[in-house]
Design a protein around this motif. Structure first.
Motif, PDB file in Angstrom:
ATOM      1  N   GLN A  34       3.048 -35.945 -25.052  1.00 26.86           N
ATOM      2  CA  GLN A  34       3.788 -35.854 -26.308  1.00 26.86           C
ATOM      3  C   GLN A  34       3.350 -34.654 -27.147  1.00 26.86           C
ATOM      4  O   GLN A  34       4.148 -34.123 -27.934  1.00 26.86           O
ATOM      5  N   ALA A  35       2.093 -34.261 -26.995  1.00 27.51           N
ATOM      6  CA  ALA A  35       1.544 -33.247 -27.896  1.00 27.51           C
ATOM      7  C   ALA A  35       1.994 -31.832 -27.549  1.00 27.51           C
ATOM      8  O   ALA A  35       1.868 -30.926 -28.369  1.00 27.51           O
ATOM      9  N   GLY A  36       2.520 -31.630 -26.353  1.00 31.05           N
ATOM     10  CA  GLY A  36       2.992 -30.284 -26.003  1.00 31.05           C
ATOM     11  C   GLY A  36       1.847 -29.358 -25.657  1.00 31.05           C
ATOM     12  O   GLY A  36       1.317 -28.658 -26.526  1.00 31.05           O
ATOM     13  N   ARG A  37       1.463 -29.341 -24.409  1.00 36.62           N
ATOM     14  CA  ARG A  37       0.301 -28.574 -23.978  1.00 36.62           C
ATOM     15  C   ARG A  37       0.542 -27.064 -24.112  1.00 36.62           C
ATOM     16  O   ARG A  37       1.678 -26.604 -24.151  1.00 36.62           O
ATOM     17  N   ILE A  38      -0.548 -26.319 -24.132  1.00 30.93           N
ATOM     18  CA  ILE A  38      -0.440 -24.860 -24.094  1.00 30.93           C
ATOM     19  C   ILE A  38       0.122 -24.442 -22.741  1.00 30.93           C
ATOM     20  O   ILE A  38      -0.060 -25.130 -21.747  1.00 30.93           O
ATOM     21  N   PRO A  39       0.827 -23.321 -22.709  1.00 29.89           N
ATOM     22  CA  PRO A  39       1.334 -22.846 -21.411  1.00 29.89           C
ATOM     23  C   PRO A  39       0.191 -22.357 -20.529  1.00 29.89           C
ATOM     24  O   PRO A  39      -0.859 -21.957 -21.029  1.00 29.89           O
ATOM     25  N   ARG A  40       0.420 -22.430 -19.220  1.00 27.23           N
ATOM     26  CA  ARG A  40      -0.543 -21.824 -18.296  1.00 27.23           C
ATOM     27  C   ARG A  40      -0.338 -20.310 -18.345  1.00 27.23           C
ATOM     28  O   ARG A  40       0.787 -19.830 -18.314  1.00 27.23           O
ATOM     29  N   ARG A  41      -1.430 -19.586 -18.435  1.00 28.58           N
ATOM     30  CA  ARG A  41      -1.369 -18.128 -18.513  1.00 28.58           C
ATOM     31  C   ARG A  41      -2.164 -17.522 -17.370  1.00 28.58           C
ATOM     32  O   ARG A  41      -3.217 -18.026 -16.998  1.00 28.58           O
ATOM     33  N   VAL A  42      -1.679 -16.434 -16.840  1.00 24.18           N
ATOM     34  CA  VAL A  42      -2.418 -15.764 -15.775  1.00 24.18           C
ATOM     35  C   VAL A  42      -3.631 -15.050 -16.351  1.00 24.18           C
ATOM     36  O   VAL A  42      -4.694 -15.003 -15.754  1.00 24.18           O
ATOM     37  N   HIS A  43      -3.474 -14.515 -17.557  1.00 18.18           N
ATOM     38  CA  HIS A  43      -4.551 -13.723 -18.129  1.00 18.18           C
ATOM     39  C   HIS A  43      -5.237 -14.447 -19.281  1.00 18.18           C
ATOM     40  O   HIS A  43      -4.641 -15.297 -19.939  1.00 18.18           O
ATOM     41  N   ALA A  44      -6.456 -14.076 -19.514  1.00 17.27           N
ATOM     42  CA  ALA A  44      -7.263 -14.704 -20.553  1.00 17.27           C
ATOM     43  C   ALA A  44      -6.696 -14.410 -21.933  1.00 17.27           C
ATOM     44  O   ALA A  44      -5.990 -13.423 -22.146  1.00 17.27           O
TER      45      ALA A  44
END
Lengths: 262, 262, 262, 262
Positions: free
Chosen positions: A240-250
């Motif tokens: 429900q909280a809406g996770r952060i997107p997965r990112r390739v870079h830091a």
């Protein structure tokens, strides 16, 4: 009297406060099972009708235990290999337990315990016709899940992995596809091994998680039941909280500006 | 006064009731951060010294917030590229915040934000020599972790994935190796994206989980903080409860004997 | 004349020298397709009957191309949503192409392109009854695969992932289960993205790999076709060679004894 | 005389026709090893100096075998725990084998066989200073890889997994990061179990793959060597060919237009 949880799982008009559904299979003793059920916070428990002994002395059956803990019973048709067997077992359950809810299991063989798609479709159609609320245990095929919904199933219960393997969710992609298209509750059933598996199921969008062996066969079933209680809540909240997107870079969490001069 | 939790994480003689350590980086506002910290149940929070503004008006800094919530501060050296910078930042932190705890970050570049093994070893040695309690942010190299412990680090903090990526734990095998050999607390730091990642970290045997962006940049940070609170508790309980083994083949949870004659 | 390869894949009495089966879908031009087919070394190619234009000028169709390269045609029923449509398409193919081989595709919808288990079973039964050699494109359900075999399919073709996704093999466990129980060839079909996916399919025990988009839509289709040729051979050899077991702990390849005194 | 392969791997001015580098460790017999090397097509083979017996009768050593097959020797420092040991071993190798190429292994302990970052950096610096061409066996840390390159290493050899485990590439993300930043050859070393692992390494952008146990300890080493030969070629071609993107949703390979009216 507490206000009803607005995030309750509602099936067939019944609101369930917990999204963890327990099975009773594999429990070494009734006492241990009772403690684990309590720790899990579950409000719905599935029981194999084939294990039901209608002439058990009062107070010694799993049904007494559930009655005492005010846990709703979801009879299942474990051990049925054909639609015909499953329908008869469901009817026996309805008569004995006075519920038209049934977890429909129609397995293909004892080696894999995997559901048989063709018999499952047949049985679902028959049971819906007879007025049952069908919780259909199915493989993770998005097409089959949609067909079961179309036939009137009350919920679909795709497996994460074969029963009792503890392998977790082998194909999260399929679970996401099922969830994305379903208008009825999706309950992840079978394959769960540990807490993070259950959290993941909820994050994928499942409405609930069903498990048995992962608790009843754990070294410390009560503690594991409590683990799953938290994991299901945590996974639900995360979804429900809406996770952060997965990112390739830091990406720095701390801003670099304002750094003191060294 | 409640009895102390026998499962507290104890570091440097301090018992922490929560195994979720929060960072403050990425929070859009102090108010939002405060609510998220509260929801997370954390008792230890890391703050970048480079963000510290020693002349901020009273009541407007993150330190006031932590003071108010009785959350212990763990200053970090985010943004330092050399042992020399890190040591100076740690000394500033000790003076300003009156703590000899420091989360040691020595990164190699701003693109990956990955720790630099050689500078990290150097900085750890210097800081231990100066009496700091060093929480060493490191890559997931089991050999480096052991070396840091040998140098006197108070805790090792291997990354799951690069900072801010939300990729979870890219190499669970390494985390297990680190845990198996460590005699100091192992805290999974960086890479966490969602609740199941945190549960998995605990199941792998980590003593705690540190995260920032996964909460502060979530769509609903407060709800996500609560999700992680449950996930860390659930993962910890699961690790202690002794999960069922992974099996290649299915295993019925319900016994087949006693099945009614159909 | 070279001796026949003792490791040929034999289906319906026909020995195929290559275990890479190509599809023609997605190819931007006939010339490019021809070069890619040649580079792949394939001896069997599937063509959608729905793309077949019976009145194309001589020398301009994909069938001329296959004839010229002496590649056997495997007509498929792509685009069919019901058993009835699939059976009619197969009959058209048999008449037009003079082969009773057919790759049976009965998909549920255009969004997922996933096979519909119920229609697939129905169509297989009908086509086997009409004398077709049925190559059944199926999901990765081990129970369904076994049922298709029981109905007389010549080969089962489980998907690795939905058509065109390039996601590889999402559930290797299911593919292994299918292979372990099958007495007919198992051909991994759909989902392949790159060479290692094809090698993995063979290592899991598949008898062949079918792919189209992974070659036809690659930036350099000819080179990618050659990549898959090698990957399938390599995967097959690896499956036969008996890989080393996976070990949790390291094992030195070089013995330490006899080390010189330093 | 064939034209040189334009896709040769060139190191230190030497063109290698094969991107599969073999190790000799774990081979049960010299004969078996010879056959496997031949089948692999390798042109560079690493030999542990510690196994080198300078007084072996002529024709009985692994060096005679390599000489006979015209395979270049890459001596390694397996079994060295410190920079000092490694430098001495490299000097012995240079004298005995008349090559300034050396695969530098400095491991931390016999349990994990993992490289020790600090000693590795020290040894690389010393060996480069002494004129060696250093092939540095390292963990998969992108920062360390860059530092080794900066010190003058001729190639970096990150591990996929600990030596001898056959676990494949545990952290593809790190391998991709290393490749993206390297200007010297990146050779995947250690952890390879089967053909698809080697193909994946090449797809991730590695310039070559080094393995030993995966061949020498396979049930049929010659066949496995041939498998890897194909897998490395296939993976290299795939990397060059430009794979299709991964897609969440299905994409028909066959166009639906022009479907016959049924």
């Amino acid at each position: 009297m507490p206000a009803p949880d607005p995030d309750s799982l509602v099936i067939d008009g019944v609101a369930l406060g917990s999204r963890l559904i327990m099975g009773t299979g594999g429990a070494p003793s009734l006492n241990g099972l009772g403690a684990a059920l309590l720790a899990s916070g579950t409000e719905l428990t599935t029981v194999a009708m084939r294990r039901h002994n209608p002439v058990a002395p009062a107070g010694t059956s799993v049904f007494d235990l559930l009655l005492q803990q005010q846990i709703r019973v979801l009879p299942n048709t474990a051990g049925c290999f054909t639609a015909r067997e499953a329908v008869m077992t469901a009817e026996l359950a309805r008569e004995a337990l006075e519920t038209d809810w049934v977890k429909l299991e129609v397995i293909a063989d004892e080696h894999t315990l995997l559901p048989d798609a063709v018999e499952l479709v047949d049985a679902t159609e028959q049971l819906v016709g007879r007025g049952f609320k069908v919780f259909a245990y199915t493989n993770d095929d998005p097409v089959l899940a949609q067909r079961l919904e179309g036939l009137g199933a009350a919920a679909v219960m795709p497996l994460g992995a074969p029963i009792g393997t503890g392998l977790g969710i082998l194909n999260p992609h399929n679970i996401e596809l099922i969830v994305a298209r379903a208008c009825i509750p999706v309950i992840l059933d079978a394959g769960i091994g540990t807490a993070s598996d259950a959290a993941l199921a909820m994050e994928l969008g499942c409405d609930a998680v069903l498990l048995a062996s992962a608790v009843t066969r754990a070294q410390d079933p009560v503690r594991m039941a409590e683990a799953f209680k938290h994991a299901v809540i945590g996974g639900r909240l995360a979804a429900q909280a809406g996770r952060i997107p997965r990112r390739v870079h830091a990406l720095a969490s701390s801003e670099m500006e304002g750094r003191p001069d060294l």
